[in-house]
Design a protein around this motif. Structure first.
Motif, mmCIF file in Angstrom:
data_model
loop_
_atom_site.group_PDB
_atom_site.id
_atom_site.type_symbol
_atom_site.label_atom_id
_atom_site.label_comp_id
_atom_site.label_asym_id
_atom_site.label_seq_id
_atom_site.Cartn_x
_atom_site.Cartn_y
_atom_site.Cartn_z
ATOM 1 N N ALA A 94 0.824 -1.213 0.000
ATOM 2 C CA ALA A 94 0.000 0.000 0.000
ATOM 3 C C ALA A 94 0.862 1.269 0.000
ATOM 4 O O ALA A 94 0.614 2.198 -0.761
ATOM 5 C CB ALA A 94 -0.933 -0.015 1.205
ATOM 6 N N LEU A 147 4.770 5.092 -4.021
ATOM 7 C CA LEU A 147 4.732 6.364 -4.734
ATOM 8 C C LEU A 147 3.350 6.989 -4.637
ATOM 9 O O LEU A 147 3.194 8.195 -4.707
ATOM 10 C CB LEU A 147 5.086 6.131 -6.203
ATOM 11 N N GLY A 148 2.341 6.138 -4.478
ATOM 12 C CA GLY A 148 0.969 6.623 -4.338
ATOM 13 C C GLY A 148 0.841 7.570 -3.157
ATOM 14 O O GLY A 148 0.102 8.557 -3.207
ATOM 15 N N TYR A 171 4.575 2.432 -13.266
ATOM 16 C CA TYR A 171 5.088 2.661 -11.909
ATOM 17 C C TYR A 171 6.612 2.555 -11.890
ATOM 18 O O TYR A 171 7.298 3.300 -11.202
ATOM 19 C CB TYR A 171 4.471 1.590 -11.011
ATOM 20 N N PHE A 199 -5.732 3.323 -5.722
ATOM 21 C CA PHE A 199 -4.319 3.182 -6.069
ATOM 22 C C PHE A 199 -3.484 3.051 -4.801
ATOM 23 O O PHE A 199 -2.636 2.173 -4.672
ATOM 24 C CB PHE A 199 -3.874 4.413 -6.868
ATOM 25 N N SER A 200 -3.766 3.929 -3.838
ATOM 26 C CA SER A 200 -2.936 3.972 -2.646
ATOM 27 C C SER A 200 -3.105 2.723 -1.784
ATOM 28 O O SER A 200 -2.150 2.246 -1.181
ATOM 29 C CB SER A 200 -3.289 5.221 -1.841
ATOM 30 N N SER A 221 -3.846 -0.146 -2.898
ATOM 31 C CA SER A 221 -3.568 -1.318 -3.757
ATOM 32 C C SER A 221 -4.806 -2.188 -3.979
ATOM 33 O O SER A 221 -4.713 -3.412 -3.981
ATOM 34 C CB SER A 221 -2.471 -2.215 -3.158
ATOM 35 N N MET A 247 -7.425 -4.634 -8.045
ATOM 36 C CA MET A 247 -6.730 -5.368 -9.099
ATOM 37 C C MET A 247 -6.063 -6.651 -8.633
ATOM 38 O O MET A 247 -5.203 -7.170 -9.337
ATOM 39 C CB MET A 247 -5.753 -4.483 -9.847
ATOM 40 N N ALA A 249 -4.065 -7.509 -6.030
ATOM 41 C CA ALA A 249 -2.837 -7.646 -5.235
ATOM 42 C C ALA A 249 -3.190 -8.182 -3.842
ATOM 43 O O ALA A 249 -2.499 -9.040 -3.296
ATOM 44 C CB ALA A 249 -2.121 -6.304 -5.112
#
Ligand code: PFF
Length: 460
Positions: free
Chosen positions: A23, A26-27, A111, A232-233, A235, A238, A240
């Motif tokens: 988690a 870069l997010g 990424y 995104f942050s 995770s 998708m 993961a």
């Protein structure tokens, strides 16, 4: 062809560190300040917090539920659990698993562009490249670096190789061990930087920007961006966390694990804002400056402060660490799919996944050049990948995941997953049953409606 024996994480701490590793990345440190800067600061932060806790956390739990129930990666998990009571051989739900793997692949591709920069900038910081430079020179360094014919590509490939090395070592020896070492280090570095940034002259203005909400800035676009950012942050959306969930043992509780990680992730995003905005305001840099916030503002700030060489070095080390534990989880989704679906060995799968990602990833890196031909309808290929995954694939994936857990999985299986690992006696057991039922309600009704409304709003 080699059958893989399924590993589990070794401890509760290991699960939390590995999931937090996925988690935090870069997010939080790069994308969150960019998004908050572009979307009005405080207003964005509030919407983000509500979405991350009310939708993001239940979705994390839903992914863990699928993974641990099936003990497989996303494709196999949807295939197995999607059969339902009728036990059909084929189920369209398997496609949701494929969608997740494709999404992980596309995210990993762009990424690792920025991941490569973090490595390059760690080198620059070590070689003291920012010393005595002003804003124009530091910005020029960024342009020169991203436009260099081969350097950003070499950095990207090196980062991918590092990721593949850890993933090839396996769940306990690779992912868990590295996350346990790197995550506490990351937190310590963040706190040091935070204290430094807060003591700069003019820091208060940056804090006001981040924490004082200006609701006139609250547009539908801000809400959709906050949804995309929270997925995104954290995770999610998708697979993961389906993959990591499949390594969690039955004695651990999924609800407490997901909640701790969501809180830690949000905390670190706010910390990153506290590091970046006061520093930006202190040097008169516009908060919506995008990529330059992390790669130009901070080097500038560091080289003007005492001990700047050291702070700059640890900041880029922090970025490398945070990014590595996230790329590990993205590659793990692809590796699990290749080992389970094509029966490749873990090492072969790590190599194949890395080569595939490198091909698309290098195109994303090349598209960053000022004169790049790799633009599609006015967007760079890099932006296109970011846009398509965060605004479309992850919300669609997330919606299908909550619908699956809420409506397709058996009620008993789901409640069993939610309460497993909690005390099962007396009033504690009643409380845990109440908690499980409430989460199921959110997953069944609130999360899908919220995601759908936000998603449709962005299309209209
Ligand atoms: N959550 C990571 C970050 O905030 O940087 C990015 C990410 C990692 C997204 C893993 C998705 C994922 F599966």
């Amino acid at each position: 062809m080699k059958e893989q024996k399924r590993e589990n994480f070794g401890s509760k701490l290991g699960i939390i560190m590995a999931t937090a590793g996925s988690a935090l990345g870069l997010g939080n440190i790069y994308r969150f300040p960019c998004e908050a800067g572009a979307n009005g600061g405080g207003a964005f932060l509030i919407v983000y917090l509500v979405i991350a806790l009310a939708i993001g956390t239940p979705l994390m739990i839903a992914e863990f539920v699928i993974g641990r129930r099936a003990k497989q990666g996303p494709i196999g998990a949807f295939r197995l659990l999607g059969r339902g009571r009728e036990g059909q051989r084929r189920t369209p739900w398997t496609l949701v698993g494929y969608l997740g793997v494709v999404c992980a692949f596309l995210i990993l591709a762009f990424y690792t562009t920025v991941a490569g920069w973090t490595l390059g900038y760690l080198g620059k910081a070590a070689a003291n490249h920012f010393s005595g430079q002003d804003m124009t020179q530091i910005s020029q360094q960024f342009t020169d670096f991203t436009n260099h014919p081969w350097l950003p590509i070499v950095c990207q490939l090196a980062f991918l190789a590092l990721t593949a090395f850890v993933v090839a070592r396996g769940v306990k020896q690779g992912i868990e061990r590295w996350s346990k070492l790197l995550m506490p280090l990351l937190l310590v570095i963040m706190v040091i930087l935070c204290v430094k940034s807060l003591t700069l002259p003019g820091a208060a203005e940056g804090l006001r920007f981040l924490f004082a909400p200006d609701f006139s800035k609250l547009t539908p676009h801000v809400i959709v961006s906050a949804l995309g950012q929270s997925f995104f942050s954290l995770s999610i959306g998708m697979g993961a966390l389906i993959t990591y969930g499949s390594y969690i043992s039955r004695s651990d509780n999924l609800v407490t694990t997901a909640t701790s990680v969501a809180l830690a992730d949000t905390f670190v995003a706010i910390l990153a804002g506290i590091v970046i905005f006061p520093a930006a305001f202190s040097f008169g840099i516009r908060p919506e400056a995008g990529a330059s916030l992390a790669f130009t503002t901070l080097p500038l700030v560091f080289q003007q402060m005492t001990g700047g060489y050291f702070f700059c070095l640890i900041f880029f080390l922090l970025l490398v660490i945070a990014t590595l534990t996230s790329t590990i989880s993205l590659l793990e989704v692809i590796v699990t799919a290749l080992t389970e679906e094509l029966h490749l060995s873990r090492t072969a799968a790590a190599i194949a996944g890395t080569i595939g990602t490198a091909v698309i990833g290098v195109l994303a890196t090349l598209s960053f050049r000022t004169a790049s031909p790799i633009h599609i309808s006015g967007r760079s290929f890099f932006d296109l990948l970011d846009h398509v995954t965060a605004l479309y694939l992850m919300p669609i994936g997330g919606l299908l995941i909550v619908l699956f857990v809420g409506w397709r999985m058996r009620r008993k299986d789901m409640l069993d997953e939610l309460s497993s690992g909690l005390v099962s006696e007396g009033s504690a057991s009643r409380a845990s049953r109440f908690l499980a039922t409430s989460i199921r309600f959110i997953i069944r009704y609130i999360a899908p409606v919220a995601i759908l409304v936000i998603f449709i709003n962005q299309l209209t």
